[in-house]
Scaffold this active site. Structure first.
Site, PDB file in Angstrom:
ATOM      1  N   LYS A  77       0.848  -1.200   0.000  1.00  0.00           N
ATOM      2  CA  LYS A  77       0.000   0.000   0.000  1.00  0.00           C
ATOM      3  C   LYS A  77       0.881   1.246   0.000  1.00  0.00           C
ATOM      4  O   LYS A  77       1.959   1.254   0.617  1.00  0.00           O
ATOM      5  CB  LYS A  77      -0.893  -0.052   1.247  1.00  0.00           C
ATOM      6  N   SER A 152      -9.734   1.807   3.193  1.00  0.00           N
ATOM      7  CA  SER A 152      -8.874   2.612   2.356  1.00  0.00           C
ATOM      8  C   SER A 152      -7.883   1.799   1.526  1.00  0.00           C
ATOM      9  O   SER A 152      -7.326   2.315   0.567  1.00  0.00           O
ATOM     10  CB  SER A 152      -8.099   3.611   3.222  1.00  0.00           C
ATOM     11  N   SER A 176      -9.770  -0.837   7.247  1.00  0.00           N
ATOM     12  CA  SER A 176      -9.239  -0.652   5.890  1.00  0.00           C
ATOM     13  C   SER A 176      -8.614  -1.867   5.232  1.00  0.00           C
ATOM     14  O   SER A 176      -8.296  -1.820   4.052  1.00  0.00           O
ATOM     15  CB  SER A 176      -8.222   0.483   5.882  1.00  0.00           C
TER      16      SER A 176
HETATM   17  N1  GLN Z   1     -12.947   3.776   6.789  1.00  0.00           N
HETATM   18  C1  GLN Z   1     -12.295   4.162   8.004  1.00  0.00           C
HETATM   19  C2  GLN Z   1     -11.928   5.616   7.935  1.00  0.00           C
HETATM   20  O1  GLN Z   1     -12.295   6.227   7.010  1.00  0.00           O
HETATM   21  C3  GLN Z   1     -11.104   3.285   8.253  1.00  0.00           C
HETATM   22  C4  GLN Z   1      -9.897   3.704   7.530  1.00  0.00           C
HETATM   23  C5  GLN Z   1      -8.716   2.846   7.828  1.00  0.00           C
HETATM   24  O2  GLN Z   1      -8.827   1.771   8.432  1.00  0.00           O
HETATM   25  N2  GLN Z   1      -7.548   3.339   7.440  1.00  0.00           N
HETATM   26  O3  GLN Z   1     -11.311   6.152   8.785  1.00  0.00           O
END
Ligand code: GLN
Length: 488
Positions: A77, A152, A176
């Site tokens: 990532k 994400s 994420s």
């Molecule tokens: N969807 C969650 C957020 O927007 C989790 C994001 C993540 O785990 N990096 O914060």
């Protein structure tokens, strides 16, 4: 090439290369060709390192790079620092950032012989659930390009689903890894907080962030965790607990098999009928394997989202203060003075969602509101964590959905942050409590007359990944949903 990479798992790729059925160069080239052919419509990668990857593959074939993952092509990532290429967090702010060191997780996998193909797209600074907030264009779901891959780590999950790599790394602050795994039909593991070093991981919310693997099987996730995890003196929050040698021995029966079901996760109103029936089927599978099914109570679940979105934004507002055009990041061209330089650099460098989070977090931490929001959230965070501790006295894993339903359409929730945040309801509590969770493919649900993947989640006690993975493997072995792939 003797092997079809669209039908394999990481373990099979590894065996093919170590058994010299296929050379590492051929294997790497096959993935790079596939990326070149199809990633134009998916946008899973932000950049690839073709030359470097092939050079390393050649060294594997010459016996100059050895190790348990020798020649296995992986993706990482875009928030893990590497001394090659760029690390942008899919943000304009870091569009030119070249790190000069390797994150521990990536370094360990490369030391084990893995070959990094490239960096995958993500929501900007990992803030989002759809990979639409990135500065360089959204990633599409390989099952249907009108739909989001989740986020994400949407690029990492899409790269996995599209067979653009044999394994990939994401990060999970509030879901994420698990949520995109669920929406893309792949397996994703969020390890216990402190299991994998965060050294070289660009910080979003430091008390929640955790690196973890994506794979096409429970075993593949276990293998990647085995070689990247464990104590690291460069990260003071990495736990001084050794990775069990038999972590990847997922076919062994777990010592105890009590499956917890919490009513707070079983809402017929919230869950798609396909998700609900997948859970019923999973319970049957566990019963047939001899499991005891126990009811557990997680009474503070409903506070998960508000608490997460205060703690995560508060930590983000502090972590992202370093991007001011001087210490780090994009610098505006013709500032009037120093204050203007800071203000304009940040205004130009960050996207809307990141700005929203910084403002929310700054507000929650400001004097006068600190006690009302931040401090109170920490107290409720403790209650959530205690709920899990109590639950794990009577069960070994909690079975629940990863998401309420399948992927939504690109653009559908983009301008509705609240509905996007609510999407994380089943994933954020594991981060708040620091416990491990795995999402596995659990079949499909119908959206607009099409079938799209759904996932199922298992949560376990802290540092009990070995047991969690073995319990997960029982479901996987009985279903084989993990072997299904999208038609490209
Ligand atoms: N969807 C969650 C957020 O927007 C989790 C994001 C993540 O785990 N990096 O914060």
């Amino acid at each position: 090439m003797a092997m079809d990479i669209t039908k394999t798992t990481l373990s099979e790729v590894r065996e093919a290369v170590t058994g010299k059925e296929v050379s590492a160069v051929e294997m790497t080239q096959a993935y790079l060709d596939r990326i070149a052919k199809y990633d134009g419509k998916i946008n899973a990668y932000r950049e690839t390192y073709d030359e470097r990857a092939l050079e390393r593959a050649k060294l594997v074939d010459e016996g100059k790079i050895e190790g348990p993952l020798a020649g296995v092509p992986i993706a990482i990532k875009d928030l893990m620092c590497t001394e090659y290429g760029k690390t942008c967090c899919s943000s304009k702010m870091l569009a030119k950032f070249e790190a000069f060191y390797n994150s521990t997780a990536v370094k360990r996998l490369e030391d084990a012989g893995a070959i990094v193909l490239g960096k995958t797209n993500m929501d900007e600074f990992a803030m989002g659930s759809s990979t639409e907030t990135c500065a360089f264009g959204a990633t599409k779901n390989p099952w249907d390009t009108d739909y989001v891959p989740g986020g994400s780590s949407g690029g990492a999950a899409a790269a996995m689903a599209a067979d653009f790599c044999a394994g990939s790394l994401g990060s999970d602050t509030g879901g994420s890894i698990r949520q995109p795994a669920s929406l893309c039909g792949v397996t994703g593991l969020k390890p216990t907080y402190g299991r994998v070093s965060r050294w070289g991981l660009v910080a979003f919310a430091s008390s929640l962030d955790q690196i973890g693997p994506f794979g096409h099987s429970v075993k593949d996730c276990a293998t990647l965790l085995k070689y990247m995890g464990g104590h690291d003196e460069l990260d003071s929050t990495s736990a001084n607990i050794a990775i069990p040698e038999d972590l990847d021995d997922v076919d062994t029966k777990p010592k105890k098999l009590r499956i917890g079901i919490a009513k707070q996760y079983m809402s017929d109103e919230a869950n798609d009928p396909a998700v609900a029936s997948a859970l019923v089927k999973a319970i049957e599978i566990y019963k047939a394997a001899g499991a005891e099914i126990v009811e557990v109570d997680l009474p503070h679940t409903e506070y998960g989202i508000p608490v997460y979105y205060i703690v995560a934004t508060a930590e983000a507002s502090s972590n992202l203060a370093r991007y001011d055009g001087v210490h780090y990041g994009h610098r505006t061209q013709t500032p009037d003075d120093l204050v203007d330089l800071y203000a304009r650099s940040r205004a130009e460098g960050f996207g809307d969602e990141v700005k929203r989070r910084i403002m929310l977090g700054t507000y929650a931490l400001s004097s006068g509101y600190y006690d009302a929001y931040y401090n109170r959230s920490l107290k409720v965070r403790r209650l959530i964590s205690n709920d899990f501790k109590t639950a794990f006295e009577s069960c070994d894993a909690i079975l629940c959905p990863t998401t309420t339903g399948p992927a939504f359409k690109l653009g559908e929730k983009k301008d509705d942050p609240l509905s996007m945040y609510l999407n994380d309801i089943y994933t954020v509590t594991a981060n708040l409590a620091g416990i491990p969770g795995i999402s596995m493919p659990a079949g499909t649900a119908e959206v607009d007359g099409k079938q799209m993947p759904i996932g199922m989640q298992l949560l376990g006690p802290a540092f009990e990944e070995t047991s969690l993975l073995r319990i997960a493997r029982i479901y996987e072995a009985a279903t084989d949903y993990n072997l299904e792939r999208p038609k490209m």
